[in-house]
Design a protein around this motif. Structure first.
Motif, short mmCIF file in Angstrom:
data_model
loop_
_atom_site.label_atom_id
_atom_site.label_comp_id
_atom_site.label_asym_id
_atom_site.label_seq_id
_atom_site.Cartn_x
_atom_site.Cartn_y
_atom_site.Cartn_z
N SER A 190 2.62 4.73 -10.72
CA SER A 190 1.75 5.22 -9.93
C SER A 190 2.55 5.79 -8.67
O SER A 190 2.01 6.87 -8.04
CB SER A 190 0.88 4.08 -9.30
N LEU A 191 3.50 5.12 -8.11
CA LEU A 191 4.28 5.73 -6.87
C LEU A 191 5.83 5.53 -7.12
O LEU A 191 6.31 4.72 -7.71
CB LEU A 191 3.90 4.67 -5.55
N ASP A 228 4.88 8.89 0.78
CA ASP A 228 3.69 8.11 0.29
C ASP A 228 4.45 7.03 -0.65
O ASP A 228 3.27 6.29 -1.27
CB ASP A 228 2.80 9.11 -0.22
N GLY A 229 5.55 7.05 -0.93
CA GLY A 229 6.03 6.08 -2.19
C GLY A 229 6.26 4.87 -1.40
O GLY A 229 5.69 4.37 -0.39
N ILE A 230 7.05 3.78 -2.21
CA ILE A 230 7.36 2.55 -1.44
C ILE A 230 8.76 2.74 -1.26
O ILE A 230 9.63 3.22 -2.04
CB ILE A 230 7.10 1.57 -2.55
N LYS A 270 0.73 -1.17 -0.10
CA LYS A 270 0.13 -0.10 -0.05
C LYS A 270 0.77 1.48 -0.11
O LYS A 270 1.93 1.19 0.48
CB LYS A 270 -0.97 0.15 1.32
N ARG A 271 0.35 2.41 -0.46
CA ARG A 271 1.13 3.85 -0.32
C ARG A 271 1.54 3.67 1.05
O ARG A 271 1.08 3.66 1.95
CB ARG A 271 -0.30 4.67 -0.70
N GLY A 272 2.93 4.25 1.14
CA GLY A 272 3.87 4.46 2.17
C GLY A 272 4.38 2.89 2.70
O GLY A 272 4.53 3.20 3.79
N SER A 273 4.25 2.05 2.13
CA SER A 273 4.90 0.88 2.55
C SER A 273 6.10 0.95 2.90
O SER A 273 7.00 1.26 2.01
CB SER A 273 4.42 -0.24 1.62
N PHE A 306 4.89 -1.82 -9.84
CA PHE A 306 4.70 -0.34 -10.01
C PHE A 306 5.14 0.14 -11.28
O PHE A 306 5.20 1.43 -11.65
CB PHE A 306 5.45 0.44 -9.00
#
Length: 148
Positions: A69-70, A97-99, A23-26, A49
């Motif tokens: 997306s991220l 908010d990225g990975i 998920k976003r921020g993982s 991604f």
């Protein structure tokens, strides 16, 4: 949860499944000896991604990849000390908010994220890889139900 990979391609496939479930921020914390497959797993995660190529950031500390997306923040902390990581403002990347993917994460010591997806890769006798996935924190508990 432990999964056995018998090839480089399977390790990438496992990484892709992991990526599809992030998920976003993982934050993903990777550990294993040299050559265990940390960067291969990172490639698989990144493919989820839209990133098709990654390289080990051993000498540059980190790379940023921009997918569909991220952003993916790929760290290798093998050669750096905690204070060096603080000097580059690691929080900006770890808690974005990225990975975030961190190779050699056990070297973080006090900077180790409180919540993350912890992954150990062990080289087995026959050169297969045992990938142990340990969810730490509520954000990652759904990994207990992921089918690989």
């Amino acid at each position: 949860m432990k999964i056995v990979s018998n090839s480089y391609e399977r390790t990438i496939e496992i990484g892709n499944i992991i990526g599809q479930n992030l998920k976003r921020g993982s934050i993903v914390c990777l550990d294993g000896e040299l050559g265990a497959g940390k960067t291969a797993l990172t490639l698989g995660i990144s493919k989820a991604f839209g990133v098709d190529d990654v390289s080990s950031p051993t000498f540059t500390i980190f790379h940023i990849y921009y997918g569909n997306s991220l952003p993916i923040f790929h760290f290798d902390v093998y050669r750096i000390e905690e204070n060096e990581l603080e000097d580059i403002g690691y929080e900006e990347f770890f808690y974005d908010d990225g990975i975030t993917i961190i190779e050699w994460a056990d070297k973080l010591k006090r900077l180790y994220p409180r919540e993350c997806l912890k992954i150990y890769i062990n080289i087995l006798e026959n050169n297969d890889r045992e990938i142990e996935i340990i969810p730490i924190g509520n954000k990652y508990m759904h990994f207990k139900d992921v089918i690989f």
